[in-house]
Motif scaffolding. Structure first.
Motif, PDB file in Angstrom:
ATOM      1  N   ARG A  52      23.388  33.939  36.583  1.00 55.68           N
ATOM      2  CA  ARG A  52      24.056  32.799  37.198  1.00 55.68           C
ATOM      3  C   ARG A  52      23.033  31.922  37.919  1.00 55.68           C
ATOM      4  N   THR A  53      23.336  30.644  37.949  1.00 57.62           N
ATOM      5  CA  THR A  53      22.460  29.664  38.621  1.00 57.62           C
ATOM      6  C   THR A  53      23.152  29.166  39.878  1.00 57.62           C
ATOM      7  N   TYR A  54      22.394  29.107  40.969  1.00 60.07           N
ATOM      8  CA  TYR A  54      22.915  28.661  42.259  1.00 60.07           C
ATOM      9  C   TYR A  54      22.073  27.471  42.748  1.00 60.07           C
ATOM     10  N   ARG A  55      22.791  26.495  43.229  1.00 56.67           N
ATOM     11  CA  ARG A  55      22.097  25.338  43.789  1.00 56.67           C
ATOM     12  C   ARG A  55      21.696  25.630  45.228  1.00 56.67           C
ATOM     13  N   VAL A  56      20.484  25.173  45.593  1.00 59.05           N
ATOM     14  CA  VAL A  56      19.940  25.404  46.938  1.00 59.05           C
ATOM     15  C   VAL A  56      19.709  24.052  47.595  1.00 59.05           C
ATOM     16  N   GLY A  57      20.358  23.838  48.732  1.00 64.14           N
ATOM     17  CA  GLY A  57      20.135  22.607  49.480  1.00 64.14           C
ATOM     18  C   GLY A  57      20.887  21.425  48.905  1.00 64.14           C
ATOM     19  N   ARG A  58      20.645  20.286  49.521  1.00 61.72           N
ATOM     20  CA  ARG A  58      21.354  19.059  49.149  1.00 61.72           C
ATOM     21  C   ARG A  58      20.560  18.190  48.184  1.00 61.72           C
ATOM     22  N   ASP A  59      19.264  18.425  48.084  1.00 58.16           N
ATOM     23  CA  ASP A  59      18.424  17.609  47.215  1.00 58.16           C
ATOM     24  C   ASP A  59      18.140  18.372  45.928  1.00 58.16           C
ATOM     25  N   PRO A  72      27.550  37.658  49.488  1.00 57.27           N
ATOM     26  CA  PRO A  72      28.302  38.258  48.376  1.00 57.27           C
ATOM     27  C   PRO A  72      29.806  37.983  48.461  1.00 57.27           C
ATOM     28  N   HIS A  73      30.321  37.759  49.661  1.00 61.67           N
ATOM     29  CA  HIS A  73      31.753  37.484  49.796  1.00 61.67           C
ATOM     30  C   HIS A  73      32.098  36.113  49.232  1.00 61.67           C
ATOM     31  N   ALA A  74      31.272  35.135  49.525  1.00 61.54           N
ATOM     32  CA  ALA A  74      31.530  33.789  49.006  1.00 61.54           C
ATOM     33  C   ALA A  74      30.849  33.562  47.661  1.00 61.54           C
ATOM     34  N   ASP A  75      29.991  34.516  47.260  1.00 63.65           N
ATOM     35  CA  ASP A  75      29.227  34.412  46.014  1.00 63.65           C
ATOM     36  C   ASP A  75      28.539  33.037  45.930  1.00 63.65           C
ATOM     37  N   SER A  76      27.852  32.703  46.985  1.00 69.64           N
ATOM     38  CA  SER A  76      27.130  31.430  47.016  1.00 69.64           C
ATOM     39  C   SER A  76      25.988  31.549  48.020  1.00 69.64           C
ATOM     40  N   LEU A  77      25.116  30.561  47.992  1.00 67.59           N
ATOM     41  CA  LEU A  77      24.011  30.502  48.939  1.00 67.59           C
ATOM     42  C   LEU A  77      24.437  29.661  50.129  1.00 67.59           C
ATOM     43  N   MET A  78      24.395  30.273  51.310  1.00 71.43           N
ATOM     44  CA  MET A  78      24.849  29.626  52.529  1.00 71.43           C
ATOM     45  C   MET A  78      23.651  29.292  53.414  1.00 71.43           C
ATOM     46  N   LEU A  79      23.770  28.188  54.139  1.00 73.25           N
ATOM     47  CA  LEU A  79      22.730  27.788  55.076  1.00 73.25           C
ATOM     48  C   LEU A  79      22.633  28.817  56.202  1.00 73.25           C
ATOM     49  N   SER A  89      17.330  24.820  42.458  1.00 70.88           N
ATOM     50  CA  SER A  89      18.239  25.931  42.182  1.00 70.88           C
ATOM     51  C   SER A  89      17.451  27.211  41.928  1.00 70.88           C
ATOM     52  N   VAL A  90      18.176  28.342  41.935  1.00 72.48           N
ATOM     53  CA  VAL A  90      17.622  29.661  41.615  1.00 72.48           C
ATOM     54  C   VAL A  90      18.597  30.379  40.686  1.00 72.48           C
ATOM     55  N   LYS A  91      18.102  31.433  40.032  1.00 73.31           N
ATOM     56  CA  LYS A  91      18.942  32.245  39.145  1.00 73.31           C
ATOM     57  C   LYS A  91      19.090  33.646  39.727  1.00 73.31           C
ATOM     58  N   ARG A  92      20.271  34.188  39.532  1.00 75.85           N
ATOM     59  CA  ARG A  92      20.538  35.562  39.942  1.00 75.85           C
ATOM     60  C   ARG A  92      20.833  36.396  38.710  1.00 75.85           C
TER      61      ARG A  92
END
Length: 930
Positions: A499-506, A533-540, A482-485
């Motif tokens: 905020r904390t965002y999860r990155v990837g599946r592992d 920014p529209h989905a406020d998430s990390l996308m592949l 994960s990473v923090k924003r």
């Protein structure tokens, strides 16, 4: 005003020349950087230490005359081929027309040729067996009419008729140019034509080692051992050449070093090998461009031979080993001879000097003493992670914290325990630093010095990696999953949101953040993610995932410079050049061997200038121009050998053809390729994933299934080699084997059936005969048993009659005895008729002897065996034994013997005693077995 403007203009014109060298040095890193010299020891290439000659062929093989054997280098590994007789190889010449590698040496000459198995085979043409006259052949050249060679005493010509001496004298060397063959004889130059020698020059005054036509084609350029460069100019009328010296200043230097080898360089100049001080690259104008000696890392400074490949890479054959030098268009390195600066993490040019940050401290190399040992900046001892120009200072990120070096050499600590410094977007001269307590904003003041402003509120996590994106957010790596924003207020004084965002599946995968195309890109393994920014998430990000999929590493360590992306993982630095929708992969930019790598977590690529990147190594730092390094010459790739193992037998090589056929069960396959020039290649099998060709060996495949396979090798996106090979199917699956097996099986079954029938008939006949024999035997046995039973029954009856007679006689005897007991004479007289009557009825054959004879006959010598085993038995004992044998009990025996039962028991007791039986022994069982 005009006076002040004039003064400023004059001052500018005065300072401009001083500034130009530093501006130019951004694009030209010299004098600090030089090409890396890679030394190869004899134990590594498998030959002897003296390499007298080097030769390349059109396929890219490098041939070396290494003492008493030939060594072949295919760009990946070495193969040694010794010469019978232990003769020393002196010269090699490859003839592209015939594919022969001619060789000459001590008392022999011949040629090598590569067979269909990829192995070199030698054919000797001449061998001197008279060692009283030593013939050392220094040069050999094939011409249209014959083969020419020379020693220092004579010039020879060889054809199928034998060896012929053309001339004798003080012979220098034989030379082959574009227009013919020349030889230096008795200090003059001679043309060899139609097996005759023609003198064409005045005395040369020195033994020359290189002769070639000048660019105009009319004159010669020659290089002498001690005189250096000279021009042989011809007289237009008589075509006679006169000697004129070239490059006097360079010759004065080279004359002290003694030239032993030379060749024309692709740059238009020359490469010269000396006896005393390595090799020199000479410009076409005679100036020395580069020197390669002990100061440059060359271990062997007596250079006996030189060779250049198609891409300009140099190989030096020395008295001691081999050395290779990459082309000047490729990477260059800064390193010290002492090799004591440690692991290099970062380097930069500042104020004309080179600064190198290592795990030992910050080192300074002055421009006017680039070859001297670097000087450590006082107070900078420790780990130096990064260098950044801020104002008039050089900011140093070290393990102590944020430090700064001013032009006067003063080193100070700006902020302790700070790990990162990044510029704040939209704020000039403002930077954000991360330390053990959070984030601190800093600025460059009016004096050009970096100073702290304030600590950012509402955030106290220790972070060592922060990046600003184009939306003004700060991203912080969490390393695991994960990473923090962070969101700031307008003045960056406090953090409004975290905020904390999860990155990837592992969730356990390592997450890295990189600045790519102005955005922050997150990687988890080889997958790339971007913030939406529209989905406020990390996308592949499929674009970047596909773009970086050509990197062979499992994880990404990215750096971008323009449209070139670098990845440093493992022991290589790879690059992807993006051009519109196309991309090109460049492998192993810093490919010089012998460079020790940094620990994995400290490896990174950083910018040197707008067209050059740098990378730190152990004890050195390397740079490569992204334009020069990206435009490698497309190599020619040749598959020259396939090796495999089968049934425990190793190194079986099938002949190479349009389609290679391998037997079933082949394992541990090795596809041996040669690349000219050596380049970073990829391969794949049967359309699978691309993999990098190993740097140190052949393409290895553990096992391949039966059928047709395809091996492809590419350079960048261009496929250079496509080779089909077929692995035979097992015998069980071949049509002719199946048909043959069916026929053989039918024949075996038919033969088996016929044999079975014959066998059954024979067994039937044998069975019938055996049955008849058995029936006859059974009938005879049955008849014999009947007869035996009849005889035994008759004998038994006779025995019973005899026994009855005995009984009657015994009874009559007892009556007689009773009569004898009468004492009265009158009674005796009256009983006398009775007595006579009794005696008349006494049976003569009823005695015991007759009974014994009958009984002994019926029971096959029973009494004989009884007396033989128990000789102490009395007649009475034998009678009891006979009665017991007949199965009579004690009562019957007593009745038969006309005695009391007790007397019969006493008789049995005496019998047991005479036989020596114990109480546990059975009398009946023992007698029945006799």
């Amino acid at each position: 005003m005009r006076k002040n403007a004039l003064i400023r203009l004059c001052l500018l014109l005065f300072l401009l020349p001083l500034q130009l060298p530093f501006v130019c040095r951004a694009g030209e890193p010299d004098p600090f950087f030089r090409r890396y010299v890679s030394n190869v020891r004899p134990s590594e290439y498998g030959g002897e230490s003296q390499i007298w000659s080097l030769e390349n062929d059109e396929k890219g093989f490098l041939y070396m005359a290494a003492g008493t054997g030939l060594v072949v280098y295919d760009g990946y590994g070495y193969a040694a081929y010794p010469i019978d007789g232990h003769s020393v190889l002196r010269n090699l010449f490859y003839d592209a027309a015939t594919g022969r590698l001619y060789c000459a040496g001590d008392n022999f000459f011949g040629y090598w040729i590569m067979d269909a198995y990829g192995r070199m085979q030698f054919t000797g043409l001449y061998a001197n067996r008279d060692f009283s006259r030593n013939e050392i052949f220094w040069r050999i050249f094939p011409m249209a009419d014959a083969l020419y060679m020379q020693t220092h005493e004579a010039v020879y010509v060889y054809d199928p008729d034998g060896l012929e001496v053309l001339a004798t004298g003080d012979v220098g060397y034989l030379f082959r140019t574009d227009d013919g063959l020349y030889v230096q004889l008795d200090d003059r130059l001679w043309r060899v034509k139609n097996r005759r020698l023609e003198c064409i020059s005045e005395p040369l005054g020195d033994r020359i080692v290189l002769l070639e036509r000048d660019r105009d084609g009319r004159h010669f350029v020659a290089v002498g051992e001690t005189t250096g460069f000279m021009r042989l100019e011809s007289d237009p009328e008589i075509r006679f050449y006169h000697r004129n010296e070239l490059f006097p200043e360079t010759n004065r230097l080279l004359s002290r070093l003694k030239i032993f080898s030379a060749l024309r360089h692709h740059s238009g100049g020359w490469m010269v090998g000396t006896v005393l001080d390595g090799a020199y690259l000479i410009h076409s104008d005679g100036t020395i461009a580069e020197s390669f000696n002990s100061h440059s890392g060359l271990d062997y400074t007596t250079v006996l031979s030189l060779e250049e490949d198609a891409s300009g890479n140099m190989t030096l054959g020395a008295d001691g080993g081999l050395a290779s030098i990459r082309n000047a268009g490729a990477e260059k390195f800064y390193y010290t001879l002492s090799r004591k600066i440690g692991y290099v993490y970062v380097a930069t040019l500042w104020n004309g000097d080179l600064y190198v940050g290592t795990n030992k401290g910050l080192f300074r190399v002055a421009a006017d003493s680039a070859d001297a040992e670097p000087e450590m900046i006082a107070g900078s001892q420790g780990q130096i992670w990064d260098l950044r120009r801020c104002g008039r200072e050089l900011v140093v990120i070290a393990d102590r914290g944020l430090c700064a070096l001013d032009p006067a050499g003063s080193y100070r600590v700006v902020w302790p325990r700070a790990w990162k410094l990044v510029p704040v977007p939209g704020r000039k001269n403002v930077f954000c630093a991360s330390d053990s307590k959070g984030l601190v904003l800093m600025e460059v003041d009016a004096e050009g010095r970096l100073r702290p402003m304030f600590r950012v509120k509402n955030y106290d996590n220790p972070d060592n990696s922060v990046l600003f994106d184009k939306y003004g957010y700060v991203w912080v790596e969490q390393l695991k999953g994960s990473v923090k924003r962070l969101s700031f207020d307008m003045d960056y004084t406090e953090v409004r949101e975290c905020r904390t965002y999860r990155v990837g599946r592992d969730p356990e995968a390592t997450v890295r953040a990189f600045s790519i195309d102005g955005e922050v890109l997150f990687t988890s393994g080889k997958e790339c993610y971007g913030y939406s920014p529209h989905a406020d998430s990390l996308m592949l990000s499929r674009y970047y995932t596909e773009l970086f999929s050509s990197f062979t590493s499992d994880n990404l360590n990215l750096y971008q410079l323009g449209n070139v992306f670098f990845n440093y993982v493992g022991n290589t630095v790879d690059a992807i050049v993006r051009s519109g929708s196309e991309k090109r992969v460049c492998r192993d930019l810093f490919s010089s061997s012998g460079i020790d790598q940094l620990p994995q977590r400290y490896r990174r690529v950083f910018s040197w200038d707008e067209r050059t990147v740098a990378c730190g190594f152990s004890e050195c730092v390397g740079i490569v121009g992204i334009w020069d390094g990206m435009n490698d010459v497309c190599p020619k790739v040749t598959l020259y050998g396939v090796r495999y193992s089968r049934h425990g037998r190793n190194d079986i090589t099938p002949p190479l053809s349009d389609e290679i056929v391998l037997p079933h069960g082949a394992t541990d396959l090795e596809f041996r390729i040669c690349s000219a020039p050596r380049a970073s290649l990829d391969y794949r099998l049967d359309g699978g994933d691309w993999r990098q060709v190993p740097d140190t060996g052949p393409i290895a495949v553990r096992y391949l299934a039966s059928g047709l396979h395809l091996l492809e090798i590419r350079f960048g996106s261009e496929i250079l080699l496509s080779k089909n090979f077929f692995v035979r199917r097992p015998l069980l699956f071949r049509w002719w084997f199946l048909m043959l097996s069916a026929v053989a099986l039918g024949a075996v079954l038919y033969g088996g059936l016929m044999l079975y029938r014959m066998r059954m008939r024979k067994l039937s006949r044998q069975y019938e005969a055996r049955q008849r024999d058995l029936i006859e035997k059974e009938q005879v046995c049955h008849q014999n048993e009947i007869l035996s039973l009849e005889l035994k029954e008759r004998d038994k009856k006779l025995s019973m009659l005899a026994l009855n007679d005995i009984t009657v006689n015994n009874m009559l005897k007892e009556i007689l005895n009773e009569l004898d007991a009468v004492t009265d004479e009158t009674n005796r007289t009256r009983l006398r008729p009775v007595r006579k009557c009794i005696e008349r009825y006494m049976r003569d054959n009823g005695t015991w002897n007759n009974f014994e004879q009958y009984f002994n006959g019926i029971f096959d010598g029973f009494f004989d065996r009884l007396l033989a085993r128990y000789p102490r038995l009395t007649n009475n004992d034998m009678k009891i034994c006979a009665y017991v044998k007949l199965g009579m009990n004690t009562k019957e025996i007593a009745s038969l013997m006309n005695i009391e039962i007790s007397s019969a028991e006493s008789a049995r007791y005496r019998l047991r005693k005479n036989m020596g039986l114990t109480q546990t022994d059975s009398l009946t069982e023992i007698i029945s077995k006799i």
